[in-house]
Design a protein around this motif. Structure first.
Motif, PDB file in Angstrom:
ATOM      1  N   LEU A  15       9.520   4.478  -0.094  1.00 59.42           N
ATOM      2  CA  LEU A  15       9.434   5.822  -0.942  1.00 59.42           C
ATOM      3  C   LEU A  15       8.185   6.180  -1.377  1.00 59.42           C
ATOM      4  O   LEU A  15       7.273   5.266  -2.009  1.00 59.42           O
ATOM      5  CB  LEU A  15      10.322   5.624  -1.979  1.00 59.42           C
ATOM      6  N   SER A  16       7.660   7.303  -0.930  1.00 58.22           N
ATOM      7  CA  SER A  16       6.096   7.721  -1.068  1.00 58.22           C
ATOM      8  C   SER A  16       5.834   7.723  -2.648  1.00 58.22           C
ATOM      9  O   SER A  16       6.472   8.469  -3.274  1.00 58.22           O
ATOM     10  CB  SER A  16       5.905   9.056  -0.229  1.00 58.22           C
ATOM     11  N   ASN A  17       4.663   7.474  -2.893  1.00 53.66           N
ATOM     12  CA  ASN A  17       4.075   7.455  -4.202  1.00 53.66           C
ATOM     13  C   ASN A  17       4.940   6.845  -5.279  1.00 53.66           C
ATOM     14  O   ASN A  17       5.006   7.668  -6.549  1.00 53.66           O
ATOM     15  CB  ASN A  17       3.986   9.002  -4.535  1.00 53.66           C
ATOM     16  N   PHE A  18       5.517   5.802  -4.921  1.00 57.10           N
ATOM     17  CA  PHE A  18       6.424   5.029  -6.142  1.00 57.10           C
ATOM     18  C   PHE A  18       6.281   3.736  -5.733  1.00 57.10           C
ATOM     19  O   PHE A  18       6.240   3.102  -4.679  1.00 57.10           O
ATOM     20  CB  PHE A  18       7.771   5.551  -5.604  1.00 57.10           C
ATOM     21  N   ILE A  19       6.113   3.016  -6.835  1.00 58.90           N
ATOM     22  CA  ILE A  19       5.912   1.707  -6.925  1.00 58.90           C
ATOM     23  C   ILE A  19       6.666   1.085  -7.978  1.00 58.90           C
ATOM     24  O   ILE A  19       7.166   1.642  -8.920  1.00 58.90           O
ATOM     25  CB  ILE A  19       4.343   0.993  -7.147  1.00 58.90           C
ATOM     26  N   ILE A  20       7.223  -0.167  -7.758  1.00 58.10           N
ATOM     27  CA  ILE A  20       7.981  -0.978  -8.818  1.00 58.10           C
ATOM     28  C   ILE A  20       7.323  -2.448  -8.976  1.00 58.10           C
ATOM     29  O   ILE A  20       6.802  -2.749  -7.867  1.00 58.10           O
ATOM     30  CB  ILE A  20       9.416  -1.106  -8.614  1.00 58.10           C
ATOM     31  N   ALA A 171       1.457   2.373 -14.935  1.00 58.57           N
ATOM     32  CA  ALA A 171       0.995   2.336 -13.361  1.00 58.57           C
ATOM     33  C   ALA A 171       2.109   3.136 -12.615  1.00 58.57           C
ATOM     34  O   ALA A 171       1.502   3.783 -11.870  1.00 58.57           O
ATOM     35  CB  ALA A 171       0.806   0.858 -12.916  1.00 58.57           C
ATOM     36  N   MET A 172       3.244   2.455 -12.963  1.00 63.78           N
ATOM     37  CA  MET A 172       4.365   3.317 -11.981  1.00 63.78           C
ATOM     38  C   MET A 172       4.469   4.775 -12.231  1.00 63.78           C
ATOM     39  O   MET A 172       4.501   5.597 -11.389  1.00 63.78           O
ATOM     40  CB  MET A 172       5.774   2.532 -12.384  1.00 63.78           C
ATOM     41  N   ALA A 173       4.429   4.992 -13.696  1.00 64.96           N
ATOM     42  CA  ALA A 173       4.468   6.700 -13.928  1.00 64.96           C
ATOM     43  C   ALA A 173       3.316   7.389 -13.663  1.00 64.96           C
ATOM     44  O   ALA A 173       3.495   8.576 -13.898  1.00 64.96           O
ATOM     45  CB  ALA A 173       5.074   6.766 -15.395  1.00 64.96           C
ATOM     46  N   SER A 174       2.230   6.902 -13.580  1.00 60.54           N
ATOM     47  CA  SER A 174       0.771   7.693 -13.625  1.00 60.54           C
ATOM     48  C   SER A 174       0.927   8.800 -12.307  1.00 60.54           C
ATOM     49  O   SER A 174       1.642   8.712 -11.310  1.00 60.54           O
ATOM     50  CB  SER A 174      -0.340   6.611 -13.367  1.00 60.54           C
ATOM     51  N   LEU A 184      -2.980  -0.653  -7.192  1.00 64.71           N
ATOM     52  CA  LEU A 184      -2.674  -1.441  -8.548  1.00 64.71           C
ATOM     53  C   LEU A 184      -1.432  -2.026  -8.069  1.00 64.71           C
ATOM     54  O   LEU A 184      -1.223  -3.148  -8.955  1.00 64.71           O
ATOM     55  CB  LEU A 184      -1.780  -0.135  -9.341  1.00 64.71           C
ATOM     56  N   LEU A 185      -0.766  -2.093  -7.033  1.00 63.78           N
ATOM     57  CA  LEU A 185       0.610  -2.893  -6.737  1.00 63.78           C
ATOM     58  C   LEU A 185      -0.143  -4.020  -6.084  1.00 63.78           C
ATOM     59  O   LEU A 185       0.309  -5.225  -6.670  1.00 63.78           O
ATOM     60  CB  LEU A 185       1.268  -2.193  -5.701  1.00 63.78           C
ATOM     61  N   GLU A 186      -1.270  -3.960  -5.553  1.00 66.65           N
ATOM     62  CA  GLU A 186      -1.638  -5.235  -4.648  1.00 66.65           C
ATOM     63  C   GLU A 186      -2.688  -6.089  -5.586  1.00 66.65           C
ATOM     64  O   GLU A 186      -3.140  -7.181  -5.332  1.00 66.65           O
ATOM     65  CB  GLU A 186      -2.545  -4.799  -3.491  1.00 66.65           C
ATOM     66  N   ARG A 193      -5.436  -5.608 -12.654  1.00 69.88           N
ATOM     67  CA  ARG A 193      -4.599  -3.988 -12.584  1.00 69.88           C
ATOM     68  C   ARG A 193      -5.231  -3.243 -13.718  1.00 69.88           C
ATOM     69  O   ARG A 193      -5.599  -2.037 -13.740  1.00 69.88           O
ATOM     70  CB  ARG A 193      -3.378  -4.476 -12.867  1.00 69.88           C
ATOM     71  N   LYS A 194      -5.446  -3.912 -14.981  1.00 73.02           N
ATOM     72  CA  LYS A 194      -6.007  -3.020 -16.048  1.00 73.02           C
ATOM     73  C   LYS A 194      -7.614  -2.641 -15.725  1.00 73.02           C
ATOM     74  O   LYS A 194      -7.683  -1.266 -15.700  1.00 73.02           O
ATOM     75  CB  LYS A 194      -6.162  -4.007 -17.223  1.00 73.02           C
ATOM     76  N   ASN A 195      -8.224  -3.426 -14.990  1.00 74.34           N
ATOM     77  CA  ASN A 195      -9.498  -2.957 -14.549  1.00 74.34           C
ATOM     78  C   ASN A 195      -9.398  -1.916 -13.471  1.00 74.34           C
ATOM     79  O   ASN A 195     -10.326  -0.791 -13.460  1.00 74.34           O
ATOM     80  CB  ASN A 195     -10.409  -4.208 -13.871  1.00 74.34           C
ATOM     81  N   LYS A 196      -8.473  -2.120 -12.479  1.00 74.69           N
ATOM     82  CA  LYS A 196      -8.413  -1.067 -11.461  1.00 74.69           C
ATOM     83  C   LYS A 196      -7.844   0.191 -12.242  1.00 74.69           C
ATOM     84  O   LYS A 196      -8.305   1.385 -11.718  1.00 74.69           O
ATOM     85  CB  LYS A 196      -7.559  -1.475 -10.406  1.00 74.69           C
ATOM     86  N   ILE A 197      -7.121   0.436 -13.092  1.00 72.28           N
ATOM     87  CA  ILE A 197      -6.784   1.463 -13.824  1.00 72.28           C
ATOM     88  C   ILE A 197      -7.916   2.307 -14.320  1.00 72.28           C
ATOM     89  O   ILE A 197      -8.048   3.520 -14.326  1.00 72.28           O
ATOM     90  CB  ILE A 197      -5.666   1.350 -15.068  1.00 72.28           C
ATOM     91  N   ALA A 198      -8.722   1.500 -15.171  1.00 70.24           N
ATOM     92  CA  ALA A 198      -9.981   1.962 -15.601  1.00 70.24           C
ATOM     93  C   ALA A 198     -10.771   2.578 -14.535  1.00 70.24           C
ATOM     94  O   ALA A 198     -11.449   3.705 -14.995  1.00 70.24           O
ATOM     95  CB  ALA A 198     -10.667   0.696 -16.197  1.00 70.24           C
ATOM     96  N   GLU A 199     -11.066   1.991 -13.405  1.00 72.75           N
ATOM     97  CA  GLU A 199     -11.669   2.413 -12.289  1.00 72.75           C
ATOM     98  C   GLU A 199     -11.360   3.680 -11.741  1.00 72.75           C
ATOM     99  O   GLU A 199     -12.027   4.659 -11.537  1.00 72.75           O
ATOM    100  CB  GLU A 199     -11.874   1.353 -11.123  1.00 72.75           C
ATOM    101  N   ILE A 200      -9.929   4.059 -11.658  1.00 79.06           N
ATOM    102  CA  ILE A 200      -9.500   4.923 -11.208  1.00 79.06           C
ATOM    103  C   ILE A 200      -9.633   6.313 -12.102  1.00 79.06           C
ATOM    104  O   ILE A 200      -9.805   7.420 -11.853  1.00 79.06           O
ATOM    105  CB  ILE A 200      -7.796   4.828 -10.721  1.00 79.06           C
TER     106      ILE A 200
END
Length: 215
Positions: A15-20, A171-174, A184-186, A193-200
């Protein structure tokens, strides 16, 4: 769950652009015949399916999209059939997995052999030590991005959840790209993950400042 209870082979739902994420639950509307069959088979066995993102660009002549290597195993926790034959399910994230190889099968959906060894910490009930105060700036920037894209988030309700549930839900809804969500998933743990969100987010705010992407 225990490691010994994890399946070696799972059906996968690209499912594209979707993560759980583990410990999060998402509703899914299943209507394609091949995935209706997948859910039927899953309900008869262990109720597991693997959520995975297809890669954004598929090179070559094949119409079958190549898949990212990392996805998340989900368990069906709620199931309802609609009058028009669709399935409405709730899927709870259990643990991330790495695809070892895709298996040949006569099923209309895809089946993969997977390994969970790199993500066994997902099974732990231990909460990671982060505070909401650590996330105030991220939440502020993310809220601005959500509102800019027309997303409505109940931030007060989010703050009542555990921190890992909140970060993963955001992260899922972003409104991030497929590749950004895969990053973010990886991310191995919540802090990363928090730091990666900040970078993005920093790239989005930079683009907004230069008026190139956010209109």
């Amino acid at each position: 769950m225990k490691k010994e209870e994890l399946p070696n082979t799972i059906p996968v739902f690209p499912l594209s652009n979707f993560i759980i994420f583990p410990k999060t639950t998402v509703p899914l509307n299943i209507f394609e015949p091949r995935y209706i069959e997948m859910i039927n088979d899953s309900m008869k066995t262990n109720k597991f399916i693997g959520m995975i993102q297809p890669k954004s660009a598929n090179h070559g002549k094949s119409t079958i999209p190549s898949l990212h290597k990392i996805g998340c195993l989900g368990k069906i926790t709620s199931f309802k059939e609609t009058d028009d034959g669709r399935y409405l399910i709730d899927l709870k994230g259990i643990i991330r997995f790495k695809i070892l190889k895709e298996k040949e099968d006569n099923k209309p959906y895809r089946i993969c052999e997977v390994n969970f060894d790199d993500y066994l910490n997902d099974l732990s009930e231990k909460k990671e030590d982060l505070k909401f105060s650590d996330l105030e700036l991220i939440f502020k920037d993310l809220k601005q991005l959500f509102e800019k894209r027309g997303f409505i988030i109940n931030w007060k309700a989010l703050e009542k959840q555990s921190l890992d549930e909140t970060i993963n839900a955001l992260a899922m809804a972003s409104p991030f790209s497929l590749e950004e969500k895969q990053v973010l998933l990886e991310a191995v743990n919540l802090n990363l993950r928090k730091n990666k969100i900040a970078e993005i987010l920093s790239t989005y705010t930079f683009d907004e400042y230069n008026n190139t992407t956010l209109q």
